[in-house]
Design a protein around this motif. Sequence first.
Motif, mmCIF file in Angstrom:
data_model
loop_
_atom_site.group_PDB
_atom_site.id
_atom_site.type_symbol
_atom_site.label_atom_id
_atom_site.label_comp_id
_atom_site.label_asym_id
_atom_site.label_seq_id
_atom_site.Cartn_x
_atom_site.Cartn_y
_atom_site.Cartn_z
ATOM 1 N N LEU A 124 -15.339 58.668 54.089
ATOM 2 C CA LEU A 124 -16.024 59.092 55.300
ATOM 3 C C LEU A 124 -17.531 59.049 55.120
ATOM 4 O O LEU A 124 -18.269 58.723 56.066
ATOM 5 C CB LEU A 124 -15.545 60.480 55.707
ATOM 6 C CG LEU A 124 -14.095 60.453 56.175
ATOM 7 C CD1 LEU A 124 -13.540 61.838 56.309
ATOM 8 C CD2 LEU A 124 -13.974 59.731 57.492
ATOM 9 N N ALA A 125 -18.009 59.310 53.894
ATOM 10 C CA ALA A 125 -19.447 59.167 53.657
ATOM 11 C C ALA A 125 -19.861 57.718 53.863
ATOM 12 O O ALA A 125 -20.909 57.431 54.465
ATOM 13 C CB ALA A 125 -19.794 59.624 52.246
ATOM 14 N N LEU A 126 -19.015 56.785 53.405
ATOM 15 C CA LEU A 126 -19.303 55.367 53.606
ATOM 16 C C LEU A 126 -19.336 55.030 55.090
ATOM 17 O O LEU A 126 -20.227 54.298 55.556
ATOM 18 C CB LEU A 126 -18.243 54.513 52.913
ATOM 19 C CG LEU A 126 -18.440 54.301 51.422
ATOM 20 C CD1 LEU A 126 -17.261 53.564 50.849
ATOM 21 C CD2 LEU A 126 -19.698 53.508 51.193
ATOM 22 N N VAL A 127 -18.354 55.577 55.837
ATOM 23 C CA VAL A 127 -18.325 55.305 57.279
ATOM 24 C C VAL A 127 -19.605 55.777 57.935
ATOM 25 O O VAL A 127 -20.220 55.063 58.747
ATOM 26 C CB VAL A 127 -17.088 55.981 57.909
ATOM 27 C CG1 VAL A 127 -17.177 55.938 59.414
ATOM 28 C CG2 VAL A 127 -15.833 55.306 57.445
ATOM 29 N N ILE A 128 -20.045 56.965 57.552
ATOM 30 C CA ILE A 128 -21.267 57.506 58.160
ATOM 31 C C ILE A 128 -22.467 56.634 57.795
ATOM 32 O O ILE A 128 -23.332 56.333 58.635
ATOM 33 C CB ILE A 128 -21.472 58.962 57.705
ATOM 34 C CG1 ILE A 128 -20.411 59.838 58.352
ATOM 35 C CG2 ILE A 128 -22.847 59.466 58.085
ATOM 36 C CD1 ILE A 128 -20.409 61.237 57.868
ATOM 37 N N ILE B 212 -6.739 63.313 44.573
ATOM 38 C CA ILE B 212 -7.330 61.983 44.722
ATOM 39 C C ILE B 212 -7.549 61.669 46.194
ATOM 40 O O ILE B 212 -8.574 61.096 46.582
ATOM 41 C CB ILE B 212 -6.417 60.935 44.053
ATOM 42 C CG1 ILE B 212 -6.474 61.127 42.548
ATOM 43 C CG2 ILE B 212 -6.855 59.536 44.411
ATOM 44 C CD1 ILE B 212 -5.487 60.296 41.805
ATOM 45 N N ALA B 213 -6.585 62.064 47.038
ATOM 46 C CA ALA B 213 -6.738 61.795 48.473
ATOM 47 C C ALA B 213 -7.965 62.501 49.020
ATOM 48 O O ALA B 213 -8.693 61.953 49.850
ATOM 49 C CB ALA B 213 -5.494 62.245 49.215
ATOM 50 N N ALA B 214 -8.208 63.740 48.532
ATOM 51 C CA ALA B 214 -9.385 64.469 49.010
ATOM 52 C C ALA B 214 -10.657 63.735 48.595
ATOM 53 O O ALA B 214 -11.574 63.541 49.413
ATOM 54 C CB ALA B 214 -9.385 65.890 48.458
ATOM 55 N N ALA B 215 -10.695 63.270 47.336
ATOM 56 C CA ALA B 215 -11.879 62.541 46.869
ATOM 57 C C ALA B 215 -12.066 61.271 47.673
ATOM 58 O O ALA B 215 -13.187 60.941 48.111
ATOM 59 C CB ALA B 215 -11.733 62.222 45.390
ATOM 60 N N ALA C 296 -11.025 60.625 50.712
ATOM 61 C CA ALA C 296 -11.467 60.912 52.077
ATOM 62 C C ALA C 296 -12.957 61.213 52.103
ATOM 63 O O ALA C 296 -13.683 60.723 52.979
ATOM 64 C CB ALA C 296 -10.674 62.079 52.649
ATOM 65 N N ALA C 297 -13.428 61.993 51.129
ATOM 66 C CA ALA C 297 -14.847 62.359 51.124
ATOM 67 C C ALA C 297 -15.710 61.112 50.979
ATOM 68 O O ALA C 297 -16.643 60.885 51.772
ATOM 69 C CB ALA C 297 -15.130 63.343 49.993
ATOM 70 N N VAL C 298 -15.389 60.277 49.989
ATOM 71 C CA VAL C 298 -16.217 59.092 49.770
ATOM 72 C C VAL C 298 -16.076 58.119 50.932
ATOM 73 O O VAL C 298 -17.067 57.566 51.430
ATOM 74 C CB VAL C 298 -15.838 58.428 48.435
ATOM 75 C CG1 VAL C 298 -16.622 57.155 48.251
ATOM 76 C CG2 VAL C 298 -16.133 59.367 47.297
#
Lengths: 179, 402, 100
Positions: free
Chosen positions: C77-81, C68-71, C73-75
């Motif tokens: 960081l995509a939001l941050v970008i 879950i942490a990996a998911a 982080a991915a979402v």
Amino acid sequence: MEGGFIAMPTDVILWILGGLILISAVMSLALRNLIHCALFLMVCFLGLAGLYLHLNAVFSGLVQALVYVGAVGIILIFAILLTEGGGTETGSHLGSQWRTGIGLAVLLAFALLGAVSNSPQTTQAARHTEEPTVREIGLKLMTDYLLPLQTIGLLLTAAAIGAVVLAMQEPKPRKDETP
Amino acid sequence: MEPLKGLLSTLWKALTDQPDPKAPFLESIPEDYRSLASAVLSVAPILMVFPLLFALTTVLERKGLGRIQNRLGPNRVGPAGFLQFAADGLKTLTKEDVVPRAADRVVHFLAPIALVIPVLLTFAVLPFGRNLAPIDLDAGLLFFFAVSSATELAVFMAGWASRNKYSLLGALRAVAQMVSYEIPLVLAALSVVMITGTLSLSAIAAAQSPTPGSFLAPWYVFTPWGLMGFLLFMIAACAEANRSPFDLPEGESEIIAGYYLEYSGFKFALFFLGEYLGLFASSGLAITLFLGGWNAPFAFMQGWLPSWVWFFAKLATLIAVFIWIRGTLPRVRMDQLMGLAWKFMIPMTLLTLVAAGLWHRLPSAPLRWVACTALLAGAFLVLGRVLMPRTRHGRRVYRYAD
Amino acid sequence: MTFYLALSVLLFCVGLAGVLARRHAIMALIGIELMLNAANINFIAFWRHSSAADDLSGMFWMIFSVAIAAAEAAVGLALVILVFRHRRSVRLDELESLKG
């Protein structure tokens, strides 16, 4: 496995690992340079992996190293480079209400530490000093934990697609927008 | 005198495939030091054999590339140029260690160390011979991938800390490439895990021992899914090691030397060492997973040579193939590299997993051969020929400068 | 046992302090990762000290939590970008266009 190959008491290794984890965690949030923060975070994750290995949870420790250092760390670094250019932050790196935030965290730490030190649970001796074999973990994962496993699979797929869709470049950027 | 006799006996037992080779030496020393001595006994051969192999490989690679490119290669130092590695080593050791003024000194210093240590750790789980696995870890394959994923971070550290555009570009290219190709690498390895039902590399190697009375050893490369898995694994391993034709991160004609551009002297040598050791480690893993580990190819050959000789013979063959590929293929473009990983390698490895499952489920021999081969060949044609953007090759025209 | 719980508490609070005090969105994500890892320490510690004989649930919780942490982080960081692309900034206190 217990105690390592050098005649070092297992407590000492625990204290070293704990200190490493905490110091690198503090450093990963206190430094100004974002890349340094991310690298210290990796040290913290590796320390945690070491802690799990030391507790004979070999599978968990390796999963920790693989996922956090190999995957989360890399996307973190990519995100930092894609946003701030990886340099040091300009201006204050602390938010406007940082005193309140840190105060709250310290208060919470004292409250929880008090709770932990008074808990009756903590006196139980370690029962599971043997690590389960990967075969046992796999069989359990495919029988008792099948539904969570499938859900996690679905979640990860959704997250991967969602991340790609979110971060995808818009197909036609307008001309007047400066990149 | 007693420990020396024990050490010789241990060496003899290890070289002749006898069980528990460490025992004679460990019995000859005091109880308190045994676990330490056991660790040293496991580590020392790796630290001696593989750097030496690296040194030999650099010379052989330069000579082989020279022959491929119709020149002689190094032939001055020592007999037929074979001591060239010593000269090179001395040169890099005595060179001035230059650190750019703008560089992040600490990270710049740590990067080569952070590259070499994980790579050396991966050798810990490889079974080099029948009783010669340094650690027989239950989750050996997971250990291998967990540890080798740390090298990506080291590459990034090197590129970023140098504060050089080319270094950073090279590091980003390298990390993107390694992340992309790690997925097919792991998925290709998973097909073997699915068949053997274990993550222990010693058990995987032992599962490929020929049964007495049979002719061909049951290496996984001799099955349709195994062959496809092996080829995909080797392509991914080649990209993981940043070797030609996937050497964009250090493409000389574009970004000079990529992430280790700002390294000189001993640190540069460490990068070089780490890269080759990584290549040896992934070749060793490919041998263990697909090429039968330390087993002989035919059942009647099984006792002819000690098991580790088979392992190193296979390793030497794979290294020779890598040198051959490097001398033959041109470098790919960045978009071709990423397209290959995501549009071809990953679907193909997933289908290899399906084929391995079919192989396991279908009972009769001819049926499963036909089914698996048809599945993989069809997938290869569809993915590789139909879906890949095709360039129409016209008649080749030679143009000369006027 | 007390050692692991105390370590986990401290790690959690370090993460919390980071989330609350830093301005940068990525630093907030780092803090959240630290808090999740603090929870993982607890899972492993309770697995090791649980009373049932072949109870692996702590370990499985930890493994699922890592996924879950990996998911996340991915979402995240995509939001941050994405936010950076629209606003040219990822300072949390500058993203205030919803303020009345």
